[in-house]
Design an enzyme around this catalytic site. Structure first.
Site, PDB file in Angstrom:
ATOM      1  N   GLY A  51       0.560  -1.480   0.028  1.00 25.05           N
ATOM      2  CA  GLY A  51       0.162   0.345   0.047  1.00 25.05           C
ATOM      3  C   GLY A  51       0.748   1.269  -0.097  1.00 25.05           C
ATOM      4  O   GLY A  51       0.609   2.196  -0.828  1.00 25.05           O
ATOM      5  N   CYS A  52       1.999   1.269   0.731  1.00 25.98           N
ATOM      6  CA  CYS A  52       2.658   2.606   0.783  1.00 25.98           C
ATOM      7  C   CYS A  52       3.590   2.672  -0.435  1.00 25.98           C
ATOM      8  O   CYS A  52       3.588   3.787  -1.019  1.00 25.98           O
ATOM      9  CB  CYS A  52       3.846   2.252   1.970  1.00 25.98           C
ATOM     10  SG  CYS A  52       2.799   2.155   3.579  1.00 25.98           S
ATOM     11  N   THR A  53       3.958   1.761  -1.157  1.00 26.04           N
ATOM     12  CA  THR A  53       4.650   1.793  -2.289  1.00 26.04           C
ATOM     13  C   THR A  53       3.724   2.311  -3.463  1.00 26.04           C
ATOM     14  O   THR A  53       4.058   3.270  -4.187  1.00 26.04           O
ATOM     15  CB  THR A  53       5.024   0.289  -2.892  1.00 26.04           C
ATOM     16  OG1 THR A  53       6.147  -0.134  -1.927  1.00 26.04           O
ATOM     17  CG2 THR A  53       5.842   0.537  -4.252  1.00 26.04           C
TER      18      THR A  53
END
Length: 165
Positions: A51-53
């Site tokens: 998700g962060c990527t």
């Protein structure tokens, strides 16, 4: 310490809490140095996770559109500078990632919260974004961000901010 029972989110209209954090290139970034430009300050749980990527790459890919608003994008997580440097290089990120290992800045904004995953409670970053206007006031807050389409929400809010200034 913020919990879901006693939220301490910074809300729209409040003065953005000041901070100085170290970026992925080792430079100090001070919110006060960015006065006069809108700032997209987004908090994310961890470098190089799915998700962060996806969120970081969406902001990376939106840089041309963001340039029209003169906005500065800053990503903040508890990861250290070395981790941010690897994450930045791996995905060619074109904005600073700030290290907040003691989560002091996340606490100030209310992004450090109690989380419940599979019945296990722990403290961590709640994915959230704060749009800070050129005068240093919080113009918009996104709590519990869903990554898909979030970059467009931010671009729309920046366009609205620009139209109203």
């Amino acid at each position: 310490m913020a919990t879901e029972d006693a939220p301490t989110w910074i809300e729209a209209g409040a003065k953005a809490p000041a901070f100085t954090l170290t970026a992925d290139d080792g430079q100090k970034v001070r919110l006060s140095d960015l006065k006069g430009r809108p700032v997209v300050l987004y908090f994310y749980p961890a470098d190089d996770t799915p998700g962060c990527t996806k969120e970081a790459c969406a902001f990376r890919d939106a840089q041309a559109k963001l340039a029209g608003s003169e906005a500065v994008v800053l990503g903040v997580s508890p990861d250290d500078v070395a981790s941010h440097e690897k994450f930045r290089d791996k995905y060619s990120l074109n904005f600073p990632l700030l290290a907040d290992p003691d989560h002091k800045v996340a606490d100030k904004y209310g992004a450090w919260r109690e989380k419940n995953m599979y019945g296990k409670k722990s403290m961590g970053i709640q994915r959230s974004t704060f749009l800070i206007d050129a005068d240093g006031k919080v113009a918009k807050v996104w709590k519990r961000v869903s990554v898909d389409g979030h970059d467009e929400q931010v671009l729309n809010a920046l366009a609205e901010l620009k139209a109203n200034s």
